[in-house]
Design a protein around this motif. Structure first.
Motif, short mmCIF file in Angstrom:
data_model
loop_
_atom_site.label_atom_id
_atom_site.label_comp_id
_atom_site.label_asym_id
_atom_site.label_seq_id
_atom_site.Cartn_x
_atom_site.Cartn_y
_atom_site.Cartn_z
N VAL A 52 0.85 -1.18 0.00
CA VAL A 52 0.00 0.00 0.00
C VAL A 52 0.89 1.23 0.00
O VAL A 52 1.78 1.37 0.84
CB VAL A 52 -0.95 0.01 1.21
CG1 VAL A 52 -1.76 1.30 1.25
CG2 VAL A 52 -1.87 -1.19 1.17
N ARG A 56 -3.14 3.49 -2.04
CA ARG A 56 -3.40 2.62 -3.19
C ARG A 56 -2.62 1.32 -2.99
O ARG A 56 -1.48 1.33 -2.56
CB ARG A 56 -2.97 3.30 -4.48
CG ARG A 56 -3.78 4.59 -4.74
CD ARG A 56 -3.42 5.22 -6.05
NE ARG A 56 -3.95 4.49 -7.18
CZ ARG A 56 -5.18 4.64 -7.68
NH1 ARG A 56 -6.01 5.49 -7.15
NH2 ARG A 56 -5.56 3.95 -8.74
N ARG A 58 -0.70 -1.67 -4.62
CA ARG A 58 0.03 -1.96 -5.87
C ARG A 58 0.16 -3.47 -6.05
O ARG A 58 0.68 -4.17 -5.19
CB ARG A 58 1.41 -1.32 -5.83
CG ARG A 58 2.22 -1.58 -7.11
CD ARG A 58 3.53 -0.83 -7.12
NE ARG A 58 3.35 0.60 -7.01
CZ ARG A 58 3.02 1.40 -8.03
NH1 ARG A 58 2.84 0.89 -9.22
NH2 ARG A 58 2.90 2.70 -7.84
N ASN A 64 -0.07 -2.30 -11.42
CA ASN A 64 -1.32 -1.54 -11.39
C ASN A 64 -1.67 -1.23 -9.94
O ASN A 64 -1.38 -2.03 -9.05
CB ASN A 64 -2.47 -2.34 -12.01
CG ASN A 64 -2.89 -1.81 -13.35
OD1 ASN A 64 -2.15 -1.08 -14.01
ND2 ASN A 64 -4.08 -2.18 -13.77
N THR A 65 -2.32 -0.10 -9.70
CA THR A 65 -2.72 0.24 -8.35
C THR A 65 -4.23 0.35 -8.27
O THR A 65 -4.90 0.67 -9.25
CB THR A 65 -2.07 1.56 -7.88
OG1 THR A 65 -2.50 2.62 -8.73
CG2 THR A 65 -0.56 1.45 -7.87
N PHE A 66 -4.74 0.08 -7.07
CA PHE A 66 -6.17 0.11 -6.80
C PHE A 66 -6.39 0.89 -5.51
O PHE A 66 -5.68 0.68 -4.53
CB PHE A 66 -6.72 -1.31 -6.65
CG PHE A 66 -6.41 -2.19 -7.83
CD1 PHE A 66 -7.24 -2.18 -8.94
CD2 PHE A 66 -5.27 -2.98 -7.85
CE1 PHE A 66 -6.95 -2.97 -10.04
CE2 PHE A 66 -4.97 -3.76 -8.95
CZ PHE A 66 -5.82 -3.75 -10.05
N ARG A 67 -7.35 1.78 -5.51
CA ARG A 67 -7.64 2.57 -4.32
C ARG A 67 -8.08 1.66 -3.19
O ARG A 67 -9.01 0.86 -3.37
CB ARG A 67 -8.70 3.62 -4.61
CG ARG A 67 -8.18 4.76 -5.44
CD ARG A 67 -9.20 5.80 -5.75
NE ARG A 67 -10.10 6.12 -4.62
CZ ARG A 67 -11.08 6.99 -4.71
NH1 ARG A 67 -11.32 7.64 -5.84
NH2 ARG A 67 -11.85 7.23 -3.67
N VAL A 68 -7.42 1.78 -2.05
CA VAL A 68 -7.73 0.95 -0.90
C VAL A 68 -9.17 1.17 -0.44
O VAL A 68 -9.87 0.21 -0.11
CB VAL A 68 -6.73 1.21 0.25
CG1 VAL A 68 -7.17 0.52 1.53
CG2 VAL A 68 -5.34 0.73 -0.15
N ARG A 70 -11.75 1.84 -2.18
CA ARG A 70 -12.68 1.13 -3.07
C ARG A 70 -12.60 -0.38 -2.86
O ARG A 70 -13.62 -1.08 -2.92
CB ARG A 70 -12.38 1.47 -4.53
CG ARG A 70 -12.83 2.86 -4.87
CD ARG A 70 -12.71 3.13 -6.33
NE ARG A 70 -13.16 4.49 -6.64
CZ ARG A 70 -12.93 5.10 -7.76
NH1 ARG A 70 -12.25 4.48 -8.73
NH2 ARG A 70 -13.36 6.32 -7.96
#
Length: 107
Positions: A52, A56, A58, A64-68, A70
């Motif tokens: 994190v 985000r 990773r 690629n990263t993803f919003r925590v 979400r």
């Protein structure tokens, strides 16, 4: 046809659960533990091995990263009582769950 199964985890002793070939991992955010599907939606990487950074997560396979926030909003329905996490992931009929403690870097 999928259903749901009750899974009990003792946090932080257990930080993941395996159901068939599926792995879910615990991610703590703002004092609450969320149980999140470990499969990256982009290329199937193991998100539980990600890191994190600036809110985000990773993916370790492709970056690629993803919003925590979400990811946590889409986490498995669960209830937390102190160190006990009770969650209800979707499963195929006849599946069983096994809580465990394994390498989880996503913090």
């Amino acid at each position: 046809m999928t259903g749901r199964i009750r899974v009990e985890l003792e946090w932080p002793r257990h930080n993941s659960v395996h159901i068939g070939d599926q792995t879910y991992f615990c991610l703590e955010r703002e004092g609450r533990v969320h149980l999140i599907d470990s499969i990256c939606p982009h290329r199937g990487g193991p998100l539980h091995l990600g890191t994190v950074e600036s809110g985000r997560l990773r993916c370790p396979w492709h970056g690629n990263t993803f919003r925590v926030d979400r990811l946590c909003a889409r986490s498995v329905p669960s209830i937390q009582r102190g160190d006990q996490i009770i969650a209800y992931p979707s499963v195929e009929p006849g599946s069983s769950a096994s809580p465990s403690h394994r390498i989880v870097l996503a913090k």
